[in-house]
Structures are given as C-alpha cells and as structure tokens.
Design a protein around this motif. Structure first.
Motif, mmCIF file in Angstrom:
data_model
loop_
_atom_site.group_PDB
_atom_site.id
_atom_site.type_symbol
_atom_site.label_atom_id
_atom_site.label_comp_id
_atom_site.label_asym_id
_atom_site.label_seq_id
_atom_site.Cartn_x
_atom_site.Cartn_y
_atom_site.Cartn_z
ATOM 1 N N LEU A 33 0.819 -1.214 0.000
ATOM 2 C CA LEU A 33 0.000 0.000 0.000
ATOM 3 C C LEU A 33 0.849 1.258 0.000
ATOM 4 C CD1 LEU A 33 -3.011 0.771 0.103
ATOM 5 C CD2 LEU A 33 -2.834 0.859 2.577
ATOM 6 N N LEU A 34 1.907 1.272 0.805
ATOM 7 C CA LEU A 34 2.639 2.518 1.011
ATOM 8 C C LEU A 34 3.860 2.717 0.134
ATOM 9 C CD1 LEU A 34 0.810 2.900 3.508
ATOM 10 C CD2 LEU A 34 2.785 3.858 4.645
ATOM 11 N N TYR A 35 4.330 1.687 -0.516
ATOM 12 C CA TYR A 35 5.619 1.847 -1.175
ATOM 13 C C TYR A 35 5.577 1.733 -2.692
ATOM 14 C CZ TYR A 35 7.418 1.810 3.510
ATOM 15 O OH TYR A 35 7.656 2.138 4.825
ATOM 16 N N ASN A 36 4.394 1.930 -3.285
ATOM 17 C CA ASN A 36 4.320 2.049 -4.742
ATOM 18 C C ASN A 36 4.164 3.529 -5.070
ATOM 19 O OD1 ASN A 36 3.578 2.114 -7.493
ATOM 20 N ND2 ASN A 36 2.796 0.025 -7.355
ATOM 21 N N GLN A 37 5.198 4.133 -5.580
ATOM 22 C CA GLN A 37 5.239 5.585 -5.771
ATOM 23 C C GLN A 37 4.601 6.053 -7.081
ATOM 24 O OE1 GLN A 37 6.397 7.337 -3.276
ATOM 25 N NE2 GLN A 37 7.162 5.601 -2.114
ATOM 26 N N GLN A 38 4.272 5.145 -7.978
ATOM 27 C CA GLN A 38 3.863 5.533 -9.326
ATOM 28 C C GLN A 38 2.352 5.582 -9.482
ATOM 29 O OE1 GLN A 38 6.378 6.526 -11.245
ATOM 30 N NE2 GLN A 38 7.709 5.938 -9.529
ATOM 31 N N ARG A 39 1.630 5.886 -8.433
ATOM 32 C CA ARG A 39 0.171 5.874 -8.482
ATOM 33 C C ARG A 39 -0.402 7.234 -8.135
ATOM 34 N NH1 ARG A 39 -0.808 0.341 -4.941
ATOM 35 N NH2 ARG A 39 0.213 -1.125 -6.351
ATOM 36 N N PHE A 40 -1.626 7.472 -8.612
ATOM 37 C CA PHE A 40 -2.354 8.682 -8.239
ATOM 38 C C PHE A 40 -2.645 8.649 -6.739
ATOM 39 C CE2 PHE A 40 -6.874 10.075 -7.582
ATOM 40 C CZ PHE A 40 -6.592 11.429 -7.441
ATOM 41 N N ILE A 41 -3.200 7.541 -6.259
ATOM 42 C CA ILE A 41 -3.317 7.280 -4.829
ATOM 43 C C ILE A 41 -2.745 5.883 -4.581
ATOM 44 C CG2 ILE A 41 -5.277 8.799 -4.372
ATOM 45 C CD1 ILE A 41 -7.105 6.381 -4.544
ATOM 46 N N LEU A 42 -2.209 5.664 -3.407
ATOM 47 C CA LEU A 42 -1.476 4.429 -3.150
ATOM 48 C C LEU A 42 -2.351 3.184 -3.271
ATOM 49 C CD1 LEU A 42 0.626 5.686 -0.118
ATOM 50 C CD2 LEU A 42 1.467 5.220 -2.418
ATOM 51 N N CYS A 43 -3.648 3.332 -2.981
ATOM 52 C CA CYS A 43 -4.529 2.164 -2.981
ATOM 53 C C CYS A 43 -5.385 2.067 -4.243
ATOM 54 C CB CYS A 43 -5.433 2.181 -1.749
ATOM 55 S SG CYS A 43 -6.598 3.573 -1.727
ATOM 56 N N GLU A 44 -4.985 2.723 -5.317
ATOM 57 C CA GLU A 44 -5.875 2.781 -6.478
ATOM 58 C C GLU A 44 -6.201 1.402 -7.056
ATOM 59 O OE1 GLU A 44 -3.086 3.737 -10.298
ATOM 60 O OE2 GLU A 44 -3.553 5.432 -9.013
ATOM 61 N N ASN A 45 -5.317 0.443 -6.894
ATOM 62 C CA ASN A 45 -5.595 -0.901 -7.417
ATOM 63 C C ASN A 45 -6.491 -1.720 -6.499
ATOM 64 O OD1 ASN A 45 -4.012 -0.389 -9.657
ATOM 65 N ND2 ASN A 45 -2.169 -1.292 -8.763
ATOM 66 N N GLN A 46 -6.619 -1.301 -5.226
ATOM 67 C CA GLN A 46 -7.410 -2.058 -4.264
ATOM 68 C C GLN A 46 -8.686 -1.365 -3.823
ATOM 69 O OE1 GLN A 46 -4.042 -1.087 -3.747
ATOM 70 N NE2 GLN A 46 -3.100 -2.540 -2.320
ATOM 71 N N ILE A 47 -8.804 -0.053 -4.072
ATOM 72 C CA ILE A 47 -9.920 0.710 -3.501
ATOM 73 C C ILE A 47 -11.276 0.208 -3.983
ATOM 74 C CG2 ILE A 47 -9.969 2.536 -5.274
ATOM 75 C CD1 ILE A 47 -10.414 4.521 -2.925
ATOM 76 N N GLY A 48 -11.296 -0.394 -5.167
ATOM 77 C CA GLY A 48 -12.551 -0.941 -5.689
ATOM 78 C C GLY A 48 -13.075 -2.106 -4.878
ATOM 79 N N LEU A 49 -12.246 -2.676 -3.996
ATOM 80 C CA LEU A 49 -12.655 -3.805 -3.153
ATOM 81 C C LEU A 49 -13.359 -3.345 -1.880
ATOM 82 C CD1 LEU A 49 -9.331 -5.875 -3.377
ATOM 83 C CD2 LEU A 49 -11.402 -6.180 -4.764
ATOM 84 N N VAL A 50 -13.277 -2.056 -1.589
ATOM 85 C CA VAL A 50 -13.815 -1.534 -0.334
ATOM 86 C C VAL A 50 -15.324 -1.350 -0.442
ATOM 87 C CG1 VAL A 50 -13.705 0.359 1.339
ATOM 88 C CG2 VAL A 50 -11.632 -0.401 0.170
ATOM 89 N N ASP A 51 -16.028 -1.714 0.626
ATOM 90 C CA ASP A 51 -17.482 -1.620 0.659
ATOM 91 C C ASP A 51 -17.954 -0.177 0.428
ATOM 92 O OD1 ASP A 51 -20.150 -2.929 1.478
ATOM 93 O OD2 ASP A 51 -20.025 -1.192 2.807
ATOM 94 N N GLU A 52 -18.960 -0.015 -0.415
ATOM 95 C CA GLU A 52 -19.450 1.323 -0.771
ATOM 96 C C GLU A 52 -20.009 2.057 0.445
ATOM 97 O OE1 GLU A 52 -22.707 3.345 -3.841
ATOM 98 O OE2 GLU A 52 -22.027 1.280 -4.151
ATOM 99 N N PHE A 53 -20.634 1.329 1.350
ATOM 100 C CA PHE A 53 -21.185 1.943 2.556
ATOM 101 C C PHE A 53 -20.079 2.568 3.401
ATOM 102 C CE2 PHE A 53 -22.579 1.626 7.034
ATOM 103 C CZ PHE A 53 -23.732 2.409 6.971
ATOM 104 N N LEU A 54 -18.957 1.860 3.533
ATOM 105 C CA LEU A 54 -17.820 2.384 4.288
ATOM 106 C C LEU A 54 -17.283 3.655 3.633
ATOM 107 C CD1 LEU A 54 -14.904 0.447 5.873
ATOM 108 C CD2 LEU A 54 -14.386 2.332 4.330
ATOM 109 N N ILE A 55 -17.160 3.639 2.311
ATOM 110 C CA ILE A 55 -16.644 4.816 1.596
ATOM 111 C C ILE A 55 -17.574 6.002 1.783
ATOM 112 C CG2 ILE A 55 -16.142 5.781 -0.682
ATOM 113 C CD1 ILE A 55 -15.070 3.071 -1.509
ATOM 114 N N ASP A 56 -18.888 5.787 1.668
ATOM 115 C CA ASP A 56 -19.855 6.881 1.817
ATOM 116 C C ASP A 56 -19.760 7.512 3.200
ATOM 117 O OD1 ASP A 56 -20.747 6.519 -0.753
ATOM 118 O OD2 ASP A 56 -22.535 5.366 -0.197
ATOM 119 N N ASN A 57 -19.674 6.678 4.236
ATOM 120 C CA ASN A 57 -19.564 7.205 5.600
ATOM 121 C C ASN A 57 -18.262 7.963 5.809
ATOM 122 O OD1 ASN A 57 -21.992 6.455 6.954
ATOM 123 N ND2 ASN A 57 -21.336 4.337 6.903
ATOM 124 N N TRP A 58 -17.184 7.461 5.224
ATOM 125 C CA TRP A 58 -15.880 8.112 5.346
ATOM 126 C C TRP A 58 -15.895 9.452 4.629
ATOM 127 C CZ3 TRP A 58 -12.088 9.126 8.110
ATOM 128 C CH2 TRP A 58 -10.808 9.426 7.649
#
Length: 423
Positions: free
Chosen positions: A123-148
C-alpha cells in the motif's frame, strides 16, 4: 517499516492475542493499550498489562529498534521513568532502567501476521500511483466509503472554519462583515481572490451598512476603494462615480488600494474584476439583509433565485469603463452560485450554527448534496479508479482525502486504508 505502523498495530491490537512474551520470556497479558500521546513523552499513556501475572500501570514506548531508546536519549528524560514496556520491531540492544534492571521489551514483529506487513508494504511503497490504494480501492465496501466521505467533508468544513473564525475575531464577531469579506474573496475567484479580500477589508462594514440603500453610492465606494476611479476617462457614468467617491473618501477618511492588484490577463470577460465588483455592489444593494436571508435558505433553487439580481445598466454593455461591448445581462451563472455555496455560504453557516450551539449536520449534508460535483483533475482521476463524485459533498471530501491523507501517506488514519490493511 515506520513507527506510525507500530502505533497502529499496538492501538488496534493487530497481533497474536495469546502467548505473548517479552524477550526474557515474561508472559504478557494486555488489558489496556493506553491512549496515544500526540505530544512529547512516551507514545502510549495509562496502559495496563500484566507481566507474569503482576499488574503494571504506566506508559508504553515504541521504537523500530531497541537501541533507539539510547539514540533518542530517553535514559536522560524523567518523562520516561514510568515506562512499563518497550515495544520494538527489532530487538538489537538491552535497555536498562534507572535501577539497572532490564526494561521489559516486547519484540512485536514475532507476533504480527506476514499478510498485514505485506498489505502495508504494497500500500505505502508504490510511488507511481495517483493514490497508493488505487488498485485495491474498488474492493472496499461502498457503505464504508460513503460514511468516510461524510466525515471527510466535515473535516474540510472544520479547516475552512479556521479562516472564517480568524476573520470573525478581526471584526468583533460581526457575521455580516465576514460574509461581505468572504463573498468578495470568492467573487475574485482564484486569480483575484486575495485582492478582492483586501478590497473588502479596506472598507469598514459600518460604511457599507450606511450606504447600501443607493446603488450608485455603493458602486462608487467599491470601485473607488479598488483604485479604479483615479483615471481621466470622459464617460458620464465614470465621472459620476468618481465625484461620488471623492465625497465618500473625505467623509469616511478612506484609503484605497491600487487597481494594479487586480488581474485581467487571460481572464474571460465575465470574470473581469470590474464586472465582479459591479455585481458585488448590486448584490448588496438588492439584498440589504443578505446575511439573514442566506442563513435561512435550505434549498439550492432558493439560492439561485436570491442571486438572480440585475446589474446596473452601464455594465450590461461594458466589461470595463473604457470600451463598450455587445449588451448582455451579466447575471451570475448557476455554476458560480454553486461555488459560492461550497466556499462561502455553507462554511459560514456551519460556523454561525456552531457559534449558536445549533449545528444541524443533517441539514448541512442535505444542502451540500444538492450542489453539483466540482470538476477538476483530482476528481477526474478518482473517477478513473472507479470512485465517482455525485455531488459537491463527495467532491469536497475527495479533495480532502487526496490532499490530507493520500498525498501525505496517512493510510493508517484513513478508513479506506484501514479496511484494506485488515483485509
């Protein structure tokens, strides 16, 4: 590996819960991790744990290596005398307390899953991304994202509140005066925002209150203070404003700023500072109790109606004092009004309600959700990784996420980052 990650592991107990031992084989039973200390001193305060069934209450210090204790000279600092456990990722040296006994040391790396460490590293050591979790963020529950995103929006409001409260302290908590200053700043947009704020601050709002009933007087006041009435232009309207300002300047002992502060270069004519100053004058003439009206409105359409005022006739056929142009109403666009809602009206309403002890978070959320999402490169890049902004709440929250979490690699403090690390 970072100490922040150690704090995160300890705080949320992301390690084996049983059969924990210090480096000298004392059995550890953790009752309370303690409270993370954001100031100087040990990292966690008021911790409770048992070492071989003996209860200890005190503080916990954390380091990547045991020897960092001496590197940081903690042995010379009385604040560390109450440390009951030294938590380290790598044990490389024995640390002694003042009684010359070894400080109990817990090498936590032996009790943390490899998967957690791997998730953190990827998560933290790939420097070539717009955001560090861009490849994994699609796995996160939509409800959690909305609340955040809701929480992030209020974090952004709190940040904007700092500037507003500073203006309030300068004006003896005159909310009408601060509204004038904030609206002026936002009428100037990014290019001329600071100059418009300087213009508004150059006029004591008590003067605006007195002269708000005459649009010509108010227009002369604003243009004169902005330094636009010092030229020799043979135009009747210009001469009228110039004479009116001469009287106002003497009456109120005013000191104008320079018109050179205002930029016209590479700006669309409808955003020329002359047009925005004229609109600002017409707005305050049209709505002489503007603050109370704005605070009472709850629907986006009501704001559209309030800001649908007429500019003075001269400006319908001019963009500057010198040249004429094709006639147009030069009304505020809906997109401009929405910018005012995002950057001025809702933040000021939030502070106003806070000051009265009447904050209605749901009402704030309902209003900001009615406003269209902003369009910029950050929002577009989030859309490219499947996080699409449906309204201004989400676009503002995504800007907060990018600027204060993603860019600063604060994944451990982010609900999305937390979710991915624990997956």
């Amino acid at each position: 590996m970072t100490e922040d990650f150690l704090y995160y592991i300890w705080q949320y107990k992301l390690f084996t819960k049983t059969d924990l031992f210090t480096i000298d084989n004392q059995l550890i039973t953790i009752s309370k991790s303690g409270n993370q200390n954001k100031n100087s001193g040990p990292d966690f305060l008021n911790s409770q744990l048992k070492l071989n069934q003996q209860l200890w209450v005190g503080n916990v210090e954390m380091h990547l290596k045991s020897s960092d204790w001496y590197l940081h000279k903690h042995e010379e600092d009385v604040n560390y005398d109450a440390v009951i456990l030294h938590v380290v990722w790598e044990h490389d040296a024995v640390v002694y307390m003042k009684n010359n006994k070894p400080l109990p040391t817990f090498e936590i790396s032996n009790f943390v899953s490899r998967e957690l460490v791997s998730n953190y590293s990827s998560l933290l050591y790939n420097q070539q991304r717009f955001i560090l979790c861009e490849n994994q963020i699609g796995l996160v529950d939509e409800f959690l994202i909305d609340n955040w995103l809701e929480r992030l929006y209020f974090e952004r409001l709190e940040q904007k509140s700092v500037f507003i409260k500073d203006l309030l302290s300068q004006t003896n908590y005159d909310f009408e005066a601060v509204l004038f200053q904030l609206l002026a700043k936002n009428f100037g947009l990014k290019v001329n925002g600071d100059s418009f704020l300087q213009l508004a601050k150059s006029i004591d709002f008590s003067v605006v209150r007195k002269e708000v009933y005459n649009v010509n007087t108010l227009t002369a006041l604003f243009f004169g203070q902005a330094g636009f009435l010092e030229d020799e232009i043979e135009e009747n309207y210009y001469q009228q404003l110039k004479e009116e300002y001469k009287y106002l300047k003497h009456k109120y002992k005013l000191a104008s700023i320079s018109k050179n502060n205002f930029q016209f270069f590479r700006m669309r004519p409808q955003n020329f500072p002359t047009i925005r100053i004229a609109q600002l004058a017409s707005l305050f003439f049209t709505h002489q109790n503007l603050f109370s009206k704005l605070m009472s409105l709850t629907n986006k359409k009501e704001f559209y109606e309030l800001f649908n005022f007429e500019i003075q006739e001269f400006w319908k056929s001019h963009y500057t004092f010198e040249t004429t142009s094709k006639e147009s109403p030069k009304k505020l666009t809906k997109s401009f009004i929405e910018l005012l809602l995002i950057n001025t009206i809702i933040p000021l309403k939030f502070v106003y309600l806070q000051n009265r002890g009447e904050v209605n978070e749901e009402g704030i959320l309902q209003l900001i959700r009615q406003v269209s999402s902003e369009k910029n490169s950050v929002i577009s890049k989030f859309a490219a990784v499947k996080i699409k902004s449906k309204n201004a709440l989400e676009s503002q929250a995504l800007l907060e996420l990018k600027n204060n979490y993603c860019t600063k690699k604060r994944c451990l403090h982010c609900a999305i980052g937390n979710n991915l690390l624990k997956s």
